[in-house]
Design an enzyme around this catalytic site. Structure first.
Site, mmCIF file in Angstrom:
data_model
loop_
_atom_site.group_PDB
_atom_site.id
_atom_site.type_symbol
_atom_site.label_atom_id
_atom_site.label_comp_id
_atom_site.label_asym_id
_atom_site.label_seq_id
_atom_site.Cartn_x
_atom_site.Cartn_y
_atom_site.Cartn_z
ATOM 1 N N ALA A 23 -9.385 4.688 -59.138
ATOM 2 C CA ALA A 23 -8.884 5.456 -60.277
ATOM 3 C C ALA A 23 -9.674 5.236 -61.552
ATOM 4 O O ALA A 23 -9.283 5.728 -62.607
ATOM 5 C CB ALA A 23 -7.414 5.109 -60.525
ATOM 6 N N SER A 25 -12.717 6.284 -62.241
ATOM 7 C CA SER A 25 -13.629 7.385 -62.573
ATOM 8 C C SER A 25 -13.431 8.510 -61.569
ATOM 9 O O SER A 25 -12.673 8.385 -60.612
ATOM 10 C CB SER A 25 -15.090 6.910 -62.552
ATOM 11 O OG SER A 25 -15.447 6.455 -61.251
ATOM 12 N N SER A 147 -13.444 13.556 -46.035
ATOM 13 C CA SER A 147 -14.609 14.369 -46.397
ATOM 14 C C SER A 147 -14.939 15.344 -45.288
ATOM 15 O O SER A 147 -14.753 15.060 -44.099
ATOM 16 C CB SER A 147 -15.818 13.469 -46.649
ATOM 17 O OG SER A 147 -17.001 14.241 -46.812
ATOM 18 N N TYR A 174 -21.536 6.789 -43.723
ATOM 19 C CA TYR A 174 -20.484 7.292 -44.610
ATOM 20 C C TYR A 174 -19.617 8.314 -43.882
ATOM 21 O O TYR A 174 -18.374 8.239 -43.926
ATOM 22 C CB TYR A 174 -21.116 7.928 -45.848
ATOM 23 C CG TYR A 174 -20.150 8.758 -46.652
ATOM 24 C CD1 TYR A 174 -19.247 8.160 -47.534
ATOM 25 C CD2 TYR A 174 -20.117 10.148 -46.520
ATOM 26 C CE1 TYR A 174 -18.349 8.927 -48.259
ATOM 27 C CE2 TYR A 174 -19.221 10.915 -47.246
ATOM 28 C CZ TYR A 174 -18.337 10.302 -48.113
ATOM 29 O OH TYR A 174 -17.445 11.067 -48.824
#
Length: 305
Positions: A23, A25, A147, A174
């Site tokens: 939280a 950024s 994602s 990732y």
């Protein structure tokens, strides 16, 4: 992919306690501001004490700091949360990162695997008795930032720490952790059906102004991969923090989600997933191995069976 109309995300959350990791950024900070403005009691969690405190000051909250590269800090975070609140209505697992080089943590894990999967897995499971008890009285929701990249992941239970494969620029590592986020969500609702859980690629299907603060995803701005986000297909990930937070706001605050519990969303629409995500036995094994890793600190090479 087709788009649905953007739902109303201006929902009153007065009296709701929301924990948001990552939280300090990006999407997480924008989400914290939005939910606080809607009346929620937001607990912002971040790695940077300075940035997290800045967000907390903006919304009148008390920050908590935890570096996901250290699992002891995740355990401390869980203890702090349980000591501060009798109830958590929404847990948003948003912290994560993308690295262009392979790094290993003091816990003995590849850093992307630990920060994107093991740490949120550990935090959620430590809070599960608390969340499950609360869910028997009123809805409790776990939202995990996944994602679109999950489609490119390749989960190998015998090489979770990327010791046997070429790490390359980190994109596949990732993407594999984002696949794990989706599988974790599926398995969470299978094991704990009283809890509502969703994962999401935070792309609402719109593009806002691309200023210097919002050109790249929060995790890629310091990576050598950043220039690739100027080109297709990664250009698809270029959205403002405010726009990216919209699906998270919706999933965290909506009274009803028009999809089965456990659904992965691309923005506001159920999204396509990697075929491995549809393997319930693989998801179950990933959960069990993850539990053993965070409990013992053992290496995945010891857990191939």
């Amino acid at each position: 992919m087709g788009r649905t109309a953007r739902p109303d995300t201006r929902i009153d959350m007065t009296g709701e306690t929301v924990v948001i990791t990552g939280a300090s950024s990006g999407f997480g900070a924008a989400l914290a501001r939005r939910l606080a403005a809607q009346g929620a009691d937001v607990i912002p969690v971040g790695r940077s004490p300075v940035r997290t405190a800045r967000v907390a000051d903006e919304i009148g909250a008390e920050p908590l700091v935890a570096d996901y590269a250290d699992l002891a800090q995740v355990r401390r975070l869980a203890r702090d949360l349980l000591a501060r609140r009798d109830r958590i209505d929404v847990l948003v697992n948003n912290a994560g990162g993308l690295l262009s080089r392979r790094w290993e943590t003091a816990d003995g894990h590849e850093l992307t695997f630990q920060t994107n999967h093991l740490a949120p897995f550990l935090l959620t499971t430590l809070l599960l008795p608390h969340l499950e008890e609360g869910a028997r009285r009123a809805p409790v929701r776990v939202v995990t930032t996944a994602s679109l990249g999950n489609r490119f992941g390749r989960l190998r239970l015998d090489d979770l720490n990327w010791r046997q494969r070429r790490y390359g620029g980190g994109w596949i590592a990732y993407s594999t952790t984002k696949l794990m986020n989706i599988m974790f969500t599926y398995e969470l609702v299978r094991r704990y059906p009283h809890i509502q859980a969703f994962s999401v690629h935070p792309d609402p299907g719109v593009r806002g102004p691309r200023g210097p603060e919002s050109t790249y995803p929060r995790f890629a701005s310091e990576s050598r991969l950043a220039p690739l986000f100027d080109r297709p297909p990664l250009r698809h990930f270029r959205i403002t923090a405010e726009d990216g937070a919209e699906p998270l706001v919706w999933l965290a605050s909506a009274n009803e989600i028009p999809a089965p519990n456990g659904t992965y969303f691309h923005g506001f629409t159920p999204g396509k997933v990697n075929p491995q995500a549809k393997d319930p036995q693989l998801a179950e094994r990933l959960w069990d191995i993850s539990a053993r890793l965070v409990a013992s600190g053992a290496f995945d090479t010891d857990l191939r069976s």
